[in-house]
Motif scaffolding. Structure first.
Motif, PDB file in Angstrom:
ATOM      1  N   THR A 119       4.245   0.957  -1.842  1.00  0.00           N
ATOM      2  CA  THR A 119       3.461   1.210  -3.044  1.00  0.00           C
ATOM      3  C   THR A 119       3.055   2.673  -3.099  1.00  0.00           C
ATOM      4  O   THR A 119       2.896   3.338  -2.071  1.00  0.00           O
ATOM      5  CB  THR A 119       2.195   0.334  -3.085  1.00  0.00           C
ATOM      6  OG1 THR A 119       1.348   0.657  -1.964  1.00  0.00           O
ATOM      7  CG2 THR A 119       2.549  -1.143  -3.038  1.00  0.00           C
ATOM      8  N   GLU A 120       2.886   3.177  -4.303  1.00  0.00           N
ATOM      9  CA  GLU A 120       2.606   4.602  -4.512  1.00  0.00           C
ATOM     10  C   GLU A 120       1.332   5.044  -3.829  1.00  0.00           C
ATOM     11  O   GLU A 120       1.249   6.151  -3.297  1.00  0.00           O
ATOM     12  CB  GLU A 120       2.530   4.892  -6.014  1.00  0.00           C
ATOM     13  CG  GLU A 120       2.291   6.347  -6.344  1.00  0.00           C
ATOM     14  CD  GLU A 120       2.317   6.622  -7.845  1.00  0.00           C
ATOM     15  OE1 GLU A 120       2.177   7.798  -8.233  1.00  0.00           O
ATOM     16  OE2 GLU A 120       2.482   5.649  -8.620  1.00  0.00           O
ATOM     17  N   ASP A 121       0.308   4.221  -3.831  1.00  0.00           N
ATOM     18  CA  ASP A 121      -0.997   4.620  -3.301  1.00  0.00           C
ATOM     19  C   ASP A 121      -1.131   4.457  -1.794  1.00  0.00           C
ATOM     20  O   ASP A 121      -1.964   5.141  -1.175  1.00  0.00           O
ATOM     21  CB  ASP A 121      -2.103   3.807  -3.988  1.00  0.00           C
ATOM     22  CG  ASP A 121      -2.201   4.107  -5.478  1.00  0.00           C
ATOM     23  OD1 ASP A 121      -1.837   5.225  -5.884  1.00  0.00           O
ATOM     24  OD2 ASP A 121      -2.622   3.205  -6.234  1.00  0.00           O
TER      25      ASP A 121
END
Length: 463
Positions: free
Chosen positions: A450-452
């Motif tokens: 995931t990006e975060d």
């Protein structure tokens, strides 16, 4: 000498070009440490520099014209005399035989995308690889004179990975410091003529399959993780205790192995979930597989209630072919638990690492294009392809792995690094704790893509 070591107190220096003073000091220290540990007297060490050995300015001016001034300064300071005079021979390090000869500085180096004969001097093969490791077409440590960074190549075949435009090259002093760190911890060991062990000596270096530090630091990481969980558990600690030694019958544990040392000495824990969806293993799926004498099977440390995912690879004829995280002789077992395994090894082989581990998930991750190995590569990318990577292929076995290892060939990530990261995740509140231990379940690992959150699941480059 301490001021030259790369530490928090003495970080990398901002210099123009190569930090030749520091690199030469670290190079010479590696020579001296290997020389004395192999039973030789410092009074017999030939301290002539590379520059002196090959004739000095009178002979080397044509070569110097293609080298940056800072690289020339390094070659005028780094010892090379020992390499041509020592009997028996003395390799600079386990993986590198020594500094290259002038005629070999630009041999066997792949061109960059923007390189041709008129600008070939950018990539210098500074050290030659140790041919005794058995690599096909040995290369060595290549130095980039444009970025003043370096990358170790055991084989010329590595260059399609290292020069794909995405790999991270490192300052030379970080690579040399890594070698010294291995020597400090006994991971790379120079031995004298009295050595009679089974591992092949690449004069004078051997590489023990594990060290006292490996065991002690892994135990410390496990204790740190256990304490982090126990201090955050709601209410009183549970009465049921669990031991890592429950993962395998004591009769199957040799006290002379990393697994035997670690599992028996690891502390009890009073919770069941050591990481999201993982508990201390209650089975060993590969015990029925015969192995050659001296070789060690994979050991399941922490298991999921779900089976491992079966990764596949598209064959040239279009079929999806299963690929296994284990060598061919273990592939008779097709169903086995997902979880964290100590991987198989030959303690007396060329690449003998007992503390390497692999987390195998019950599903593949990486489709979102965020999950990365330590070298920055996306899971399932075509590492040998140049330029921007195509769509990554999800994989179930790449989490926490190094990718292209800058220091040691064929070494799965060390168990201590994984356990330390798990402890950090609990301490920093990124993993929560309930009455059973680490909460979240096996689906929690999807955060790695995931990006975060992907950076929480990527370990730094190490050996």
């Amino acid at each position: 000498m301490s001021q030259w070591r790369v530490t928090a107190e003495h970080p990398l220096r901002e210099v123009d070009g190569l930090d030749y003073e520091r690199c030469a000091a670290l190079h010479n220290l590696i020579v001296e440490r290997g020389w004395t540990a192999s039973g030789r007297s410092l009074s017999d060490l030939d301290r002539r520099t590379w520059w002196e050995c090959y004739g000095g300015d009178a002979e080397l001016l044509p070569h110097a014209a293609k080298l940056s001034p800072s690289v020339v300064a390094f070659l005028k300071t780094a010892w090379h005399g020992y390499a041509s005079t020592a009997q028996p021979p003395h390799a600079f390090f386990r993986y590198l035989a020594g500094l290259c000869s002038p005629n070999d500085l630009w041999e066997n180096v792949n061109y960059g995308k923007d390189e041709d004969d008129s600008n070939r001097s950018r990539y210098v093969t500074l050290y030659m690889a140790n041919w005794a490791l058995g690599a096909s077409h040995p290369l060595g440590l290549v130095f980039d004179e444009q970025t003043f960074t370096a990358m170790q190549h055991i084989s010329i075949h590595d260059t399609s990975v290292t020069m794909n435009g995405r790999q991270i090259w490192l300052p030379l002093e970080l690579i040399l410091e890594g070698f010294l760190d291995m020597i400090d911890q006994g991971k790379a060991l120079a031995v004298d003529s009295s050595y009679n062990g089974k591992q092949e000596r690449i004069e004078p270096w051997i590489m023990p399959s594990y060290t006292v530090s490996d065991v002690d630091e892994t135990l410390e990481a496990f204790d740190r993780l256990a304490r982090a969980v126990e201090t955050r558990m709601p209410g009183a600690a549970g009465h049921e205790t669990h031991r890592l030694s429950d993962a395998i019958e004591s009769s199957a544990l040799s006290p002379n192995t990393f697994a035997g040392q670690f599992l028996v000495r690891a502390r009890e824990i009073c919770f069941s979930q050591i990481a999201p969806g993982l508990r201390i293993a209650r089975q060993q799926p590969f015990t029925s597989i015969d192995t050659e004498e001296g070789k060690l099977r994979p050991v399941l440390l922490f298991e999921s209630s779900q089976n491992a995912y079966q990764d596949t690879e598209r064959a040239p004829w279009g079929a999806e072919v299963p690929i296994s995280p284990f060598p061919w002789h273990f592939q008779a077992i097709t169903n086995y638990p997902a979880g964290l395994y100590l991987t198989e090894t030959d303690p007396d082989g060329v690449h003998p690492f007992e503390d390497g581990c692999k987390l195998i998930l019950p599903y593949a991750i990486g489709r979102n294009g965020w999950a990365r190995t330590s070298d920055g590569a996306l899971f399932g990318e075509k590492t040998h392809a140049e330029g921007p990577t195509a769509s990554p292929v999800p994989r179930s076995t790449r989490l926490y792995q190094q990718g292209f290892n800058h220091f040691i060939e064929t070494h799965d990530v060390q168990l201590k690094h994984v356990l330390s990261r798990w402890a950090e995740m609990v301490e920093e509140g990124k993993w929560t704790v309930d009455v059973d231990g680490v909460a979240g379940g096996i689906q929690k690992w999807r955060e790695a893509d995931t990006e975060d959150l992907w950076q929480d699941y990527q370990l730094p480059i190490s050996w």
